[in-house]
Design an enzyme around this catalytic site. Structure first.
Site, PDB file in Angstrom:
ATOM      1  N   HIS A  76      13.756   4.161  -4.874  1.00  0.00           N
ATOM      2  CA  HIS A  76      13.129   4.635  -6.098  1.00  0.00           C
ATOM      3  C   HIS A  76      13.693   5.999  -6.489  1.00  0.00           C
ATOM      4  CE1 HIS A  76      10.206   5.731  -9.130  1.00  0.00           C
ATOM      5  NE2 HIS A  76       9.830   4.464  -9.138  1.00  0.00           N
ATOM      6  N   PHE A 257      -3.644   1.457   2.415  1.00  0.00           N
ATOM      7  CA  PHE A 257      -4.133   2.718   1.865  1.00  0.00           C
ATOM      8  C   PHE A 257      -5.170   2.399   0.784  1.00  0.00           C
ATOM      9  CE2 PHE A 257       0.634   2.923   2.328  1.00  0.00           C
ATOM     10  CZ  PHE A 257       0.596   3.198   3.691  1.00  0.00           C
ATOM     11  N   ASP A 259      -7.458   2.269  -2.090  1.00  0.00           N
ATOM     12  CA  ASP A 259      -7.557   3.079  -3.295  1.00  0.00           C
ATOM     13  C   ASP A 259      -8.376   2.366  -4.365  1.00  0.00           C
ATOM     14  OD1 ASP A 259      -5.877   1.061  -4.127  1.00  0.00           O
ATOM     15  OD2 ASP A 259      -4.307   2.376  -4.903  1.00  0.00           O
ATOM     16  N   ASP A 335       0.952  -2.966   1.610  1.00  0.00           N
ATOM     17  CA  ASP A 335       0.287  -2.132   0.619  1.00  0.00           C
ATOM     18  C   ASP A 335       1.232  -1.785  -0.526  1.00  0.00           C
ATOM     19  OD1 ASP A 335      -0.344   0.714  -0.525  1.00  0.00           O
ATOM     20  OD2 ASP A 335      -2.237   0.006   0.294  1.00  0.00           O
ATOM     21  N   ASP A 340       2.519  -2.280  -6.074  1.00  0.00           N
ATOM     22  CA  ASP A 340       3.550  -2.551  -7.095  1.00  0.00           C
ATOM     23  C   ASP A 340       3.188  -3.765  -7.934  1.00  0.00           C
ATOM     24  OD1 ASP A 340       5.175  -0.412  -6.439  1.00  0.00           O
ATOM     25  OD2 ASP A 340       6.426  -1.556  -5.054  1.00  0.00           O
TER      26      ASP A 340
END
Length: 362
Positions: A76, A257, A259, A335, A340
């Protein structure tokens, strides 16, 4: 107790102190790891239900297409490369600021270089470095002013401010001072002290840096989610492709993670279901308090699902796809893939409301 109360008042000025008296009384209670917490939460959940098989085929396809691959992080454009000497401090800075980017209602989104959310943050930090601002240096940000951070995180339109600026300044001051006092102002020293153990580094992060200590009391048990602390470990592993400074012999100890957004994918594929009462509350756009039962269940169930998903995919590969290496099957990459997927299918998934919590923890 007074000092504990003062800390939470500073870190979460927009939240009530919720049950911090209870938190204090149970502070010596053993805290479950994120994986243990996920299992405990699901076993006691009132607002979420689990369907373990709902998403495994999507992940198998992701592995085959290399959408799930350790190389994707460094590819990225906004992320540092493994040969960047400043990568550890860049990653630590980013993850210290990596929380609460959602925009309420019809408010203008904070954008930098036309990016939103996490990638806005990456773009802003990289822009600051190009402008000669020593933003990744703890000596600099341990004393950063609100005006300085506001300038560094300035939006494309010159008007929209990054959310929770005051809280981000507090996190930077806290983390910077600890790095200076204990680790010679270099996060790399934290990593090296952990002898290639992801679990040891995770413990160091949550022990040393309070703004990463993402815990709650759920059903009388102290549980941990550790979203930002785990993503910090995961980002280091991914940046270095599991080698060198990012070599962790126990990376499988790290969970996903938890979220706001990944749960949308899990609900979309029916691997997680909300009760009617929870769905109604989410659709009302009412803020959920950090640590409330509903919020903890959504996040804990997300962890549990990805842990089960990991086990199901490994079993599937072993039985039916022996030609595929299992090296890319861990919670870090799963994750990344799910997060994504949500970004790529944002409009498609908007029919599923996400929980809204104002917090420095995610």
């Amino acid at each position: 107790f007074a000092r504990l109360t003062c800390f939470f008042t500073q870190v979460l000025p927009n939240n009530k102190l919720k049950s911090y008296a209870t938190t204090y009384r149970t502070a010596k209670m053993a805290c479950l790891s994120p994986a243990e917490s996920g299992e405990f939460i699901v076993k006691n959940a009132k607002f979420v239900k689990i369907n373990e098989d709902g998403i495994s085929n999507l992940v198998i396809d992701g592995i085959k297409s290399k959408a799930i691959d350790v190389d994707n992080f460094s590819q990225h454009e906004y992320h540092p490369k493994p040969n960047d000497r400043n990568a550890p401090n860049w990653i630590f800075l980013i993850d210290t600021l990596n929380f609460c980017f959602w925009t309420p209602g019809d408010a203008t989104k904070w954008k930098v270089e036309q990016q939103t959310g996490y990638f806005s943050l990456c773009a802003a930090v990289n822009r600051a470095l190009k402008e000669g601002i020593d933003i990744t240096n703890p000596i600099y940000y341990s004393n950063i002013t609100l005006a300085d951070l506001e300038n560094i995180l300035r939006s494309d339109d010159g008007q929209t401010k990054a959310p929770l600026l005051e809280e981000r300044v507090r996190c930077l001051h806290e983390a910077g001072k600890i790095l200076i006092e204990k680790y010679d102002a270099n996060f790399e020293n934290c990593i090296k002290s952990c002898n290639q153990s992801a679990k040891a580094l995770l413990k160091l992060i949550v022990d040393e840096f309070p703004c990463y200590r993402d815990e709650a009391i759920y059903n009388g048990q102290r549980v941990s989610i550790y979203k930002r602390a785990q993503i910090l470990v995961g980002d280091l592993w991914a940046c270095y492709r599991g080698e060198g400074l990012g070599m962790f012999n126990d990376i499988t100890e790290i969970t996903m993670f938890a979220d706001y957004r990944v749960p949308q994918v899990l609900v979309h594929f029916k691997t997680m279901e909300y009760t009617d009462d929870l769905m109604k509350a989410l659709k009302s756009d009412k803020l959920m308090e950090n640590g409330c039962t509903e919020e903890v269940e959504i996040r804990g169930a997300s962890i549990y699902i990805v842990e089960r998903l990991k086990a199901l995919v490994l079993a599937e590969l072993k039985t039916n796809h022996p030609e595929i290496s299992p090296k890319n099957v861990n919670a870090v990459l799963l994750d990344h893939f799910l997060w994504d997927y949500r970004r790529k299918h944002a409009s498609e998934l908007e029919y599923i409301p996400f929980h809204k919590t104002i917090s420095v923890y995610y």
